[in-house]
Design a protein around this motif. Structure first.
Motif, PDB file in Angstrom:
ATOM      1  N   LYS A 106     127.761   6.712 -26.325  1.00  0.00           N
ATOM      2  CA  LYS A 106     126.650   6.636 -27.282  1.00  0.00           C
ATOM      3  C   LYS A 106     125.427   5.995 -26.620  1.00  0.00           C
ATOM      4  CE  LYS A 106     129.623   6.306 -31.349  1.00  0.00           C
ATOM      5  NZ  LYS A 106     130.203   5.388 -32.330  1.00  0.00           N
ATOM      6  N   ALA A 107     125.655   4.940 -25.852  1.00  0.00           N
ATOM      7  CA  ALA A 107     124.550   4.268 -25.163  1.00  0.00           C
ATOM      8  C   ALA A 107     123.920   5.200 -24.126  1.00  0.00           C
ATOM      9  CB  ALA A 107     125.039   2.979 -24.495  1.00  0.00           C
ATOM     10  N   GLN A 108     124.753   5.981 -23.448  1.00  0.00           N
ATOM     11  CA  GLN A 108     124.242   6.938 -22.456  1.00  0.00           C
ATOM     12  C   GLN A 108     123.360   7.983 -23.134  1.00  0.00           C
ATOM     13  OE1 GLN A 108     127.159   8.745 -19.787  1.00  0.00           O
ATOM     14  NE2 GLN A 108     125.947  10.613 -19.729  1.00  0.00           N
ATOM     15  N   GLN A 109     123.812   8.511 -24.266  1.00  0.00           N
ATOM     16  CA  GLN A 109     123.032   9.513 -24.988  1.00  0.00           C
ATOM     17  C   GLN A 109     121.707   8.922 -25.471  1.00  0.00           C
ATOM     18  OE1 GLN A 109     123.611  12.789 -25.404  1.00  0.00           O
ATOM     19  NE2 GLN A 109     121.694  12.984 -26.492  1.00  0.00           N
ATOM     20  N   ALA A 110     121.768   7.706 -26.008  1.00  0.00           N
ATOM     21  CA  ALA A 110     120.549   7.051 -26.500  1.00  0.00           C
ATOM     22  C   ALA A 110     119.587   6.778 -25.348  1.00  0.00           C
ATOM     23  CB  ALA A 110     120.903   5.752 -27.222  1.00  0.00           C
ATOM     24  N   ARG A 111     120.110   6.388 -24.194  1.00  0.00           N
ATOM     25  CA  ARG A 111     119.234   6.127 -23.037  1.00  0.00           C
ATOM     26  C   ARG A 111     118.569   7.419 -22.571  1.00  0.00           C
ATOM     27  NH1 ARG A 111     117.706   2.071 -19.791  1.00  0.00           N
ATOM     28  NH2 ARG A 111     117.062   2.598 -17.683  1.00  0.00           N
ATOM     29  N   GLU A 112     119.335   8.492 -22.536  1.00  0.00           N
ATOM     30  CA  GLU A 112     118.765   9.773 -22.113  1.00  0.00           C
ATOM     31  C   GLU A 112     117.628  10.170 -23.041  1.00  0.00           C
ATOM     32  OE1 GLU A 112     120.220  13.990 -20.308  1.00  0.00           O
ATOM     33  OE2 GLU A 112     121.607  12.953 -21.656  1.00  0.00           O
ATOM     34  N   GLU A 113     117.855  10.018 -24.353  1.00  0.00           N
ATOM     35  CA  GLU A 113     116.810  10.352 -25.326  1.00  0.00           C
ATOM     36  C   GLU A 113     115.584   9.457 -25.135  1.00  0.00           C
ATOM     37  OE1 GLU A 113     118.842  10.034 -29.076  1.00  0.00           O
ATOM     38  OE2 GLU A 113     120.029  11.848 -28.701  1.00  0.00           O
ATOM     39  N   ALA A 114     115.810   8.169 -24.904  1.00  0.00           N
ATOM     40  CA  ALA A 114     114.695   7.234 -24.706  1.00  0.00           C
ATOM     41  C   ALA A 114     113.934   7.560 -23.420  1.00  0.00           C
ATOM     42  CB  ALA A 114     115.207   5.795 -24.673  1.00  0.00           C
TER      43      ALA A 114
END
Length: 186
Positions: A111-119
Motif C-alpha cells: 500500500k505504501a509503495q502504491q501511494a508513493r508511486e502516485e505521489a
C-alpha cells in the motif's frame, strides 16, 4: 540421543527462523516508513531522480526480499512439519514474526509503495507544469526585453529634424511606443 538431536535441530531451525524473520520484519517496516516520506525536492530533475530511485527499488531491492519472505515461509513450514511428525505442538513464533504478521507487514508495504508511486507521479506532473510555466515566462520576458531594447535604440537615435512634418512624425512614433508599452504591461 535421537530425541536430543531432533530437539536440538528444531531449536536451531527456530532460532534461524526468528533471527531471519526479525531482520526481514525490520526491513519491511523501515522500507514502509521510507516509502511514506513525501518531502520531495522542489525541482524537475530531483523528482526524476526520485522516480528513478523508486524504479530501482522495485526492480532491484524488492525482489530479493520477496524471495526472503518465501524462504521464511518455507522454513516455518519445515519447522511445523518436523514438529508435527514428531508429535510435538505447533511452533508459535514470537509476536510480530509469524508468517501472518509478516504477510500483514507486506500488505502495508505494498500500500505504501502504491501511494508513493502516485505521489511521485503527481509531483512529476506538478514539476513539469512549473517547468512549462517558467519556460513560457522566460520566453515572454526575453521577447519583452528585446522589444524594450529596440524601442530604446530607436529613441536614442539622433535624428535631424528640420521641419514641422518630421517633428510631428517623430512625436507620433514616440506616442505609439508609449501606447504599445502600456498594452504590453496589461
Amino acid at each position: 540421543g535421537k530425541l536430543v538431536d531432533l530437539t536440538k535441530t528444531n531449536d536451531e531451525l527456530k532460532h534461524d527462523y526468528e533471527t531471519q524473520a526479525a531482520a526481514h520484519s525490520k526491513w519491511v517496516k523501515d522500507t514502509t516508513e521510507k516509502l511514506g516520506e513525501r518531502d520531495f525536492e522542489n525541482s524537475l530533475d530531483a523528482i526524476k531522480a526520485a522516480i528513478s530511485e523508486f524504479e530501482k527499488f522495485k526492480s532491484e531491492d524488492k525482489p530479493p526480499k520477496v524471495a526472503d519472505k518465501l524462504a521464511l515461509a518455507s522454513l516455518n513450514n519445515t519447522i511445523q512439519v518436523k514438529l508435527s511428525s514428531a508429535g510435538h505442538p505447533a511452533y508459535q513464533p514470537p509476536s510480530g514474526l509469524s508468517t501472518k504478521d509478516i504477510n500483514d507487514q507486506w500488505e502495508d508495504l505494498e500500500k505504501a509503495q502504491q501511494a508513493r508511486e502516485e505521489a511521485l507521479l503527481a509531483e512529476l506532473a506538478r514539476q513539469q507544469l512549473l517547468d512549462l510555466l517558467a519556460r513560457r515566462f522566460n520566453n515572454k520576458a526575453t521577447q519583452l526585453e528585446d522589444w524594450i531594447k529596440q524601442q530604446q535604440d530607436y529613441l536614442n537615435q539622433e535624428e535631424k529634424i528640420d521641419n514641422l512634418e518630421a517633428a510631428e512624425q517623430k512625436l507620433k512614433a514616440i506616442e505609439e511606443i508609449g501606447r504599445a508599452s502600456c498594452r504590453e504591461r496589461v
